[in-house]
Design a protein around this motif. Structure first.
Motif, PDB file in Angstrom:
ATOM      1  N   PHE A  77       0.918  -1.245  -0.019  1.00 15.32           N
ATOM      2  CA  PHE A  77       0.002   0.047  -0.038  1.00 15.32           C
ATOM      3  C   PHE A  77       1.039   1.370   0.071  1.00 15.32           C
ATOM      4  CE2 PHE A  77      -2.363   3.337   2.204  1.00 15.32           C
ATOM      5  CZ  PHE A  77      -3.637   3.279   1.405  1.00 15.32           C
TER       6      PHE A  77
ATOM      7  N   ASP B  76      -7.219   8.905   1.502  1.00 11.75           N
ATOM      8  CA  ASP B  76      -7.657   8.536   0.506  1.00 11.75           C
ATOM      9  C   ASP B  76      -6.692   8.904  -0.741  1.00 11.75           C
ATOM     10  OD1 ASP B  76     -10.056   6.810   0.943  1.00 11.75           O
ATOM     11  OD2 ASP B  76     -10.745   8.771   1.432  1.00 11.75           O
TER      12      ASP B  76
ATOM     13  N   PHE C 154     -10.775   6.930  -9.177  1.00 12.59           N
ATOM     14  CA  PHE C 154     -10.254   5.540  -8.801  1.00 12.59           C
ATOM     15  C   PHE C 154      -9.185   5.788  -7.943  1.00 12.59           C
ATOM     16  CE2 PHE C 154      -8.521   6.874 -13.162  1.00 12.59           C
ATOM     17  CZ  PHE C 154      -7.232   6.302 -12.688  1.00 12.59           C
TER      18      PHE C 154
ATOM     19  N   LEU D  45      -6.679   4.361  -3.973  1.00 12.71           N
ATOM     20  CA  LEU D  45      -6.684   3.483  -2.930  1.00 12.71           C
ATOM     21  C   LEU D  45      -7.076   4.133  -1.669  1.00 12.71           C
ATOM     22  CD1 LEU D  45      -2.897   2.762  -3.963  1.00 12.71           C
ATOM     23  CD2 LEU D  45      -4.719   1.304  -4.078  1.00 12.71           C
ATOM     24  N   SER D  46      -7.432   3.280  -0.524  1.00 12.18           N
ATOM     25  CA  SER D  46      -8.075   4.070   0.751  1.00 12.18           C
ATOM     26  C   SER D  46      -7.323   3.174   1.642  1.00 12.18           C
ATOM     27  CB  SER D  46      -9.435   3.786   0.687  1.00 12.18           C
ATOM     28  OG  SER D  46     -10.088   4.227   1.798  1.00 12.18           O
TER      29      SER D  46
ATOM     30  N   SER E 162      -8.257  -0.994   1.029  1.00 14.00           N
ATOM     31  CA  SER E 162      -8.979  -1.127   0.027  1.00 14.00           C
ATOM     32  C   SER E 162      -8.821  -0.244  -1.331  1.00 14.00           C
ATOM     33  CB  SER E 162     -10.338  -1.103   0.493  1.00 14.00           C
ATOM     34  OG  SER E 162     -10.750   0.489   0.673  1.00 14.00           O
ATOM     35  N   GLY E 163      -9.384  -0.738  -2.453  1.00 15.51           N
ATOM     36  CA  GLY E 163      -9.331  -0.249  -3.713  1.00 15.51           C
ATOM     37  C   GLY E 163     -10.772   0.701  -3.690  1.00 15.51           C
TER      38      GLY E 163
ATOM     39  N   GLY F 149     -15.508  -0.379  -3.251  1.00 15.26           N
ATOM     40  CA  GLY F 149     -14.483  -1.182  -3.652  1.00 15.26           C
ATOM     41  C   GLY F 149     -14.056  -2.168  -2.570  1.00 15.26           C
TER      42      GLY F 149
ATOM     43  N   GLY G 250     -11.710  -4.816  -0.265  1.00 18.54           N
ATOM     44  CA  GLY G 250     -10.200  -4.638   0.379  1.00 18.54           C
ATOM     45  C   GLY G 250     -10.129  -5.604   1.191  1.00 18.54           C
TER      46      GLY G 250
END
Length: 254
Positions: free
Chosen positions: A8, A63, A74, A76-77, A122-123, A145, A147
């Motif tokens: 990540f 995020d 779009f 990542l989180s 998560s995505g 999304g 994750g």
């Protein structure tokens, strides 16, 4: 799960590095594309099996998202979960006295504290639906999304006076649990005339399909892989930092 955290972090650094490639610095159209970083805080209520173990909790997170010229987003989180409301009955009953106290090696009542700790990675994919022609880059944000979610009970012994709760023995009580998750967010995102005046706020829901990852709990006979459905429902607010090569000469009105 250290590998997941490393992946990540690497993806985050790469995303920021290439953001200048996607950002438009001399745009003329009203809908722009750029990468932005959101730093956020949320307050959550548990549901499902999670409500049997923990009370309300908080999550501080980040995020990292890219917004296209079609208002698609779009990225990542990630978030760090923390709280101090533990409901697990009889958690350390094997080492407590009839009065519910734990006696340390020094013969005194030990100061033992328990906390909720965890994280989610998560995505994210979604879309911004503008509510005003004056600012087509802001509006209702729908996003979600798949994750990964992990949580456990953190046990701290002040002064480390309890040998039965050393680093290895704590694993018999910490209820380490993790598994796949689905995450959804609905709220409002605003990008102002200034790069520092941007925010988002809304409701976030998480459904995680998890299992116990310890082979044995000292106080009960729960087995590795015990299936759970852990839910979180919360209010989330965040501040946004967009990335540009330079500030556009013609920016949209707020």
């Amino acid at each position: 799960m250290n590998k997941l955290k490393t992946v990540f972090l690497c993806l985050t650094l790469h995303f920021v590095q290439v953001s200048g490639v996607f950002a438009q610095s001399g745009i003329k159209d009203s809908v722009i594309r750029f990468t932005f970083l959101g730093l956020n805080y949320g307050f959550y209520a548990p549901g499902g099996d999670l409500a049997d173990r923990f009370g309300n909790c908080s999550m501080a997170g980040m995020d990292l998202l890219h917004k296209t010229s079609h208002n698609l987003v779009f990225g990542l989180s990630g978030g760090f979960i923390f709280g101090n409301n533990i409901k697990e009955p009889g958690l350390m009953s094997a080492i407590t006295t009839s009065g519910g106290e734990i006696i340390g090696a020094d013969g005194l009542i030990a100061d033992v504290r328990v906390f909720e700790r965890g994280y989610q990675l998560s995505g994210a994919i979604g879309k911004i639906f503008p509510v005003s022609k004056l600012n087509p880059n802001s509006g209702i944000l729908l996003m979600g999304g798949p994750g990964f979610l992990q949580h456990k009970i953190r046990i701290e012994t002040i002064g480390n006076t309890v040998p039965m709760l050393n680093k290895e023995y704590r694993k018999g009580y910490d209820r380490l649990t993790n598994g796949l998750e689905l995450r959804e967010f609905i709220g409002f995102v605003s990008f102002g005339n200034r790069q520092l005046v941007n925010f988002y706020a809304g409701i976030e829901c998480i459904q995680a399909f998890t299992g116990n990852r310890r082979s044995y709990n000292f106080d009960n006979a729960a087995l590795n892989g015990e299936k759970r459905t852990d839910l979180l429902f919360g209010l989330k607010v965040g501040w946004i930092m967009p990335f540009y090569k330079k500030k556009p000469k013609e920016y949209y009105l707020y």
